[in-house]
Design an enzyme around this catalytic site. Sequence first.
Site, PDB file in Angstrom:
ATOM      1  N   LYS A   1       0.849  -1.198   0.000  1.00  0.00           N
ATOM      2  CA  LYS A   1       0.000   0.000   0.000  1.00  0.00           C
ATOM      3  C   LYS A   1       0.880   1.241   0.000  1.00  0.00           C
ATOM      4  O   LYS A   1       0.612   2.215  -0.713  1.00  0.00           O
ATOM      5  CB  LYS A   1      -0.941  -0.022   1.214  1.00  0.00           C
ATOM      6  CG  LYS A   1      -2.077  -1.016   1.019  1.00  0.00           C
ATOM      7  CD  LYS A   1      -2.839  -1.367   2.272  1.00  0.00           C
ATOM      8  CE  LYS A   1      -3.798  -2.535   1.945  1.00  0.00           C
ATOM      9  NZ  LYS A   1      -4.459  -3.096   3.090  1.00  0.00           N
TER      10      LYS A   1
ATOM     11  N   GLN B   1      -5.296  -1.945   9.188  1.00  0.00           N
ATOM     12  CA  GLN B   1      -5.079  -3.257   8.582  1.00  0.00           C
ATOM     13  C   GLN B   1      -5.721  -4.368   9.427  1.00  0.00           C
ATOM     14  O   GLN B   1      -5.437  -4.490  10.611  1.00  0.00           O
ATOM     15  CB  GLN B   1      -3.561  -3.496   8.448  1.00  0.00           C
ATOM     16  CG  GLN B   1      -3.199  -4.761   7.719  1.00  0.00           C
ATOM     17  CD  GLN B   1      -3.623  -4.766   6.248  1.00  0.00           C
ATOM     18  OE1 GLN B   1      -3.495  -3.762   5.551  1.00  0.00           O
ATOM     19  NE2 GLN B   1      -4.140  -5.876   5.773  1.00  0.00           N
TER      20      GLN B   1
ATOM     21  N   ASP C   1     -11.508   2.088   3.073  1.00  0.00           N
ATOM     22  CA  ASP C   1     -11.761   0.664   2.881  1.00  0.00           C
ATOM     23  C   ASP C   1     -13.266   0.409   2.731  1.00  0.00           C
ATOM     24  O   ASP C   1     -13.681  -0.668   2.320  1.00  0.00           O
ATOM     25  CB  ASP C   1     -11.269  -0.117   4.116  1.00  0.00           C
ATOM     26  CG  ASP C   1     -10.044  -0.968   3.814  1.00  0.00           C
ATOM     27  OD1 ASP C   1      -9.780  -1.207   2.637  1.00  0.00           O
ATOM     28  OD2 ASP C   1      -9.370  -1.377   4.776  1.00  0.00           O
TER      29      ASP C   1
END
Length: 283
Positions: free
Chosen positions: A52, A96, A119
């Site tokens: 990322k 995460q 997300d």
Amino acid sequence: MAVILDGKLTSAKVRERIKNEVDALPEGARRPGLAVVIVGDDPASHVYVRNKKKGCEEVGFLSREYALPESTTEEELIALVEELNRDSEIDGILVQLPLPRHLDDKKVIEHIDPSKDVDAFSYHNVGRITVGDYDFLPCTPAGVMELLHEYNIDVSGKNAVVVGRSNIVGKPQALLLLQANATVTVAHSKTKNLSEVTRGADVLVVAIGKAKFVTADMVKEGAVVIDVGMDRDENGKLCGDVDFEGVCDKASYITPVPGGVGPMTITELLKNTLTSYKRRNNI
Ligand code: NAP
């Protein structure tokens, strides 16, 4: 022999477009910023976070990584998320997953400002996606839709079958296909006669996490086959949920693993971060 849906190539094209938008920002303007928070030492999660960060650098974003020790408390993690909510240099916050066991994923995600939840996992954003009024789409299903679009595959009126009903892949994938006017069936571990269901698919998306589970006899001749799985075969080699070699001769289009859906996921995250940046700056 099926046409290969090339996620690497498609992803590179989309990243190029994002980079061009960043390069065209006025001199001195701040860049879009993504903060990635990782807790603990899970090696796979650290690889995802590194990728990322690399993606951000490639397109000219500000990238900040917060690597916290396994011993981090929920209060400490939430305090960091709230600090990032207020940070004017940050447009996207990604925590995460999975978090270590003592931390509640859902509770932490709910503390992310929905306008920075790139997300799209928060209840607010999931709700907005459900009614088709959203700023961000969850990255993996959005990557699948982008791949279909890139290859001019119109799903309207087609029978689409999604195998897997997880909150991050299967369910949102079904919603996006429905929004694209496919007739959608969602199959899962309790589905009876799965092969019969999958053989009815013009578009088959598989996201179950079982190496080479979908074999040629489960696929209709000429189907579009999208393999979201990221598994290991008996020799430890990366493979998908679909038996690529067998299915390849039957499908009209197919995604390889690696090099199919995988590369699209981070690209969609970058897209979401750019969207957030633009909204924040009224662009
Ligand atoms: P998950 O949360 O474990 O969900 C798996 C789903 O598959 C469940 O809904 C389960 O059904 C269903 N399933 C399991 N065995 C089945 C079977 N024999 N027949 C039919 N359905 C079955 O997994 P996930 O997070 O969605 O991930 C799925 C795969 O995609 C994994 O390989 C993961 O690594 C990969 N993935 C890839 C990306 C990417 O960027 N390429 C991103 C995310 C995930 P029940 O609900 O009935 O248990």
